[in-house]
Scaffold this motif. Sequence first.
Motif, mmCIF file in Angstrom:
data_model
loop_
_atom_site.group_PDB
_atom_site.id
_atom_site.type_symbol
_atom_site.label_atom_id
_atom_site.label_comp_id
_atom_site.label_asym_id
_atom_site.label_seq_id
_atom_site.Cartn_x
_atom_site.Cartn_y
_atom_site.Cartn_z
ATOM 1 N N ALA A 136 4.070 -12.576 0.394
ATOM 2 C CA ALA A 136 4.174 -13.461 -0.771
ATOM 3 C C ALA A 136 4.932 -12.838 -1.936
ATOM 4 O O ALA A 136 5.102 -13.479 -2.972
ATOM 5 N N GLY A 137 5.361 -11.594 -1.787
ATOM 6 C CA GLY A 137 6.121 -10.946 -2.850
ATOM 7 C C GLY A 137 5.279 -10.567 -4.054
ATOM 8 O O GLY A 137 5.726 -10.696 -5.196
ATOM 9 N N LEU A 138 4.070 -10.062 -3.792
ATOM 10 C CA LEU A 138 3.173 -9.697 -4.880
ATOM 11 C C LEU A 138 3.451 -8.267 -5.361
ATOM 12 O O LEU A 138 4.224 -7.530 -4.755
ATOM 13 N N ASP A 139 2.768 -7.899 -6.442
ATOM 14 C CA ASP A 139 3.064 -6.630 -7.108
ATOM 15 C C ASP A 139 2.047 -5.532 -6.834
ATOM 16 O O ASP A 139 2.366 -4.353 -6.923
ATOM 17 N N PHE A 140 0.808 -5.895 -6.537
ATOM 18 C CA PHE A 140 -0.225 -4.883 -6.344
ATOM 19 C C PHE A 140 -1.374 -5.449 -5.529
ATOM 20 O O PHE A 140 -1.524 -6.668 -5.395
ATOM 21 N N ILE A 141 -2.176 -4.530 -4.974
ATOM 22 C CA ILE A 141 -3.440 -4.911 -4.368
ATOM 23 C C ILE A 141 -4.543 -4.061 -4.984
ATOM 24 O O ILE A 141 -4.281 -2.981 -5.513
ATOM 25 N N ARG B 254 -0.244 4.615 5.578
ATOM 26 C CA ARG B 254 0.655 4.593 6.741
ATOM 27 C C ARG B 254 1.054 3.161 7.080
ATOM 28 O O ARG B 254 2.194 2.898 7.473
ATOM 29 N N TYR B 255 0.126 2.234 6.914
ATOM 30 C CA TYR B 255 0.442 0.826 7.153
ATOM 31 C C TYR B 255 1.453 0.321 6.114
ATOM 32 O O TYR B 255 2.399 -0.396 6.473
ATOM 33 N N ARG B 256 1.276 0.708 4.863
ATOM 34 C CA ARG B 256 2.244 0.316 3.839
ATOM 35 C C ARG B 256 3.637 0.829 4.184
ATOM 36 O O ARG B 256 4.639 0.119 4.016
ATOM 37 N N LYS B 257 3.700 2.072 4.649
ATOM 38 C CA LYS B 257 4.990 2.646 5.058
ATOM 39 C C LYS B 257 5.579 1.875 6.237
ATOM 40 O O LYS B 257 6.776 1.560 6.259
ATOM 41 N N LYS B 258 4.738 1.550 7.186
ATOM 42 C CA LYS B 258 5.183 0.867 8.411
ATOM 43 C C LYS B 258 5.813 -0.479 8.116
ATOM 44 O O LYS B 258 6.824 -0.840 8.736
ATOM 45 N N ILE B 259 5.230 -1.242 7.180
ATOM 46 C CA ILE B 259 5.743 -2.593 6.927
ATOM 47 C C ILE B 259 6.762 -2.622 5.784
ATOM 48 O O ILE B 259 7.215 -3.693 5.386
ATOM 49 N N GLY B 260 7.100 -1.454 5.251
ATOM 50 C CA GLY B 260 8.117 -1.391 4.201
ATOM 51 C C GLY B 260 7.669 -1.992 2.886
ATOM 52 O O GLY B 260 8.446 -2.633 2.191
ATOM 53 N N ALA B 261 6.394 -1.757 2.541
ATOM 54 C CA ALA B 261 5.827 -2.343 1.322
ATOM 55 C C ALA B 261 5.600 -1.299 0.231
ATOM 56 O O ALA B 261 4.667 -1.411 -0.570
ATOM 57 N N GLY B 262 6.448 -0.287 0.200
ATOM 58 C CA GLY B 262 6.276 0.798 -0.749
ATOM 59 C C GLY B 262 6.348 0.383 -2.202
ATOM 60 O O GLY B 262 5.892 1.112 -3.094
ATOM 61 N N ASN B 263 6.919 -0.782 -2.472
ATOM 62 C CA ASN B 263 7.004 -1.272 -3.851
ATOM 63 C C ASN B 263 5.699 -1.888 -4.341
ATOM 64 O O ASN B 263 5.550 -2.164 -5.539
#
Length: 264
Positions: free
Chosen positions: A105-110, A135-144
């Motif tokens: 959804a293009g969100l900014d934080f969890i 590691r999951y964040r890295k895997k899906i390219g959600a580092g932002n």
Amino acid sequence: MQLNKTIIGMVHVAALPGTPKNSVAINVIINDAVEDARKLAKGGVAAIMIENMHDRPYLNRTVGPEIVASMTVVAQKIKQEVGLPLGIQILAGANKQALAVAMAAGLDFIRAEGFVFGHLADEGMMNSDAGELLRYRKKIGAGNIKIWTDIKKKHSSHAVSADVSVAEMARAAEFFLSDGVIVTGNATGMQASLDDVVEVQESTKLPLIIGSGLDSKNIEDYWPYADAFIVGSSFKCNGHWQNTVDLARVKTFMQKVDLLRTKS
């Protein structure tokens, strides 16, 4: 998303399909969530967070695809209609699912619970998941997408880690690459200990977020120590989290915030 005395308003999404309290269709859930978000934006908050708090009793760490799908469409619609920075928490401790929704959804934080130091929650034992989650964040390219993490989380027993101070937990969260730490009271709507807040603020360079119990009368006490403030119950009709957002209450709170900013 940069935090600078940021006020984050809560949208407590109505009980989602498949949960015991669900009674309305998804289009009604979406419309109600958007209406709450619009009131928060009109009242002057800088960011919004959505949460499935009506989905009680909560599952431990895992929710079904119906929850992920529903929270994604709710988040997308709020982002489209309101345009403020937006975050998400999925109860209970469904941090990977929250990150997946945020990515889609293009969100900014969890907001993540159980990031460091396992604890006994309402839903049962919740082991820490920092390594797996990052590691999951890295895997899906959600580092932002920022991951803000609760320490000594509300609605939980911390007897097993009673010899670990809140400051040590904050330092552990920093060491394990959290993007910010959240300090709360013991339950929803309860104030955080000011001593805990000061202790955390002095122990870590991470952004510090107050996560419960804030209102227009006590925000001044926490103002010097925190970078952001999550406000839920205080913005709701009669000050109860289950109710809809009360625009007048939001404006009253933000008037106090504006006064504090002029003094800073």
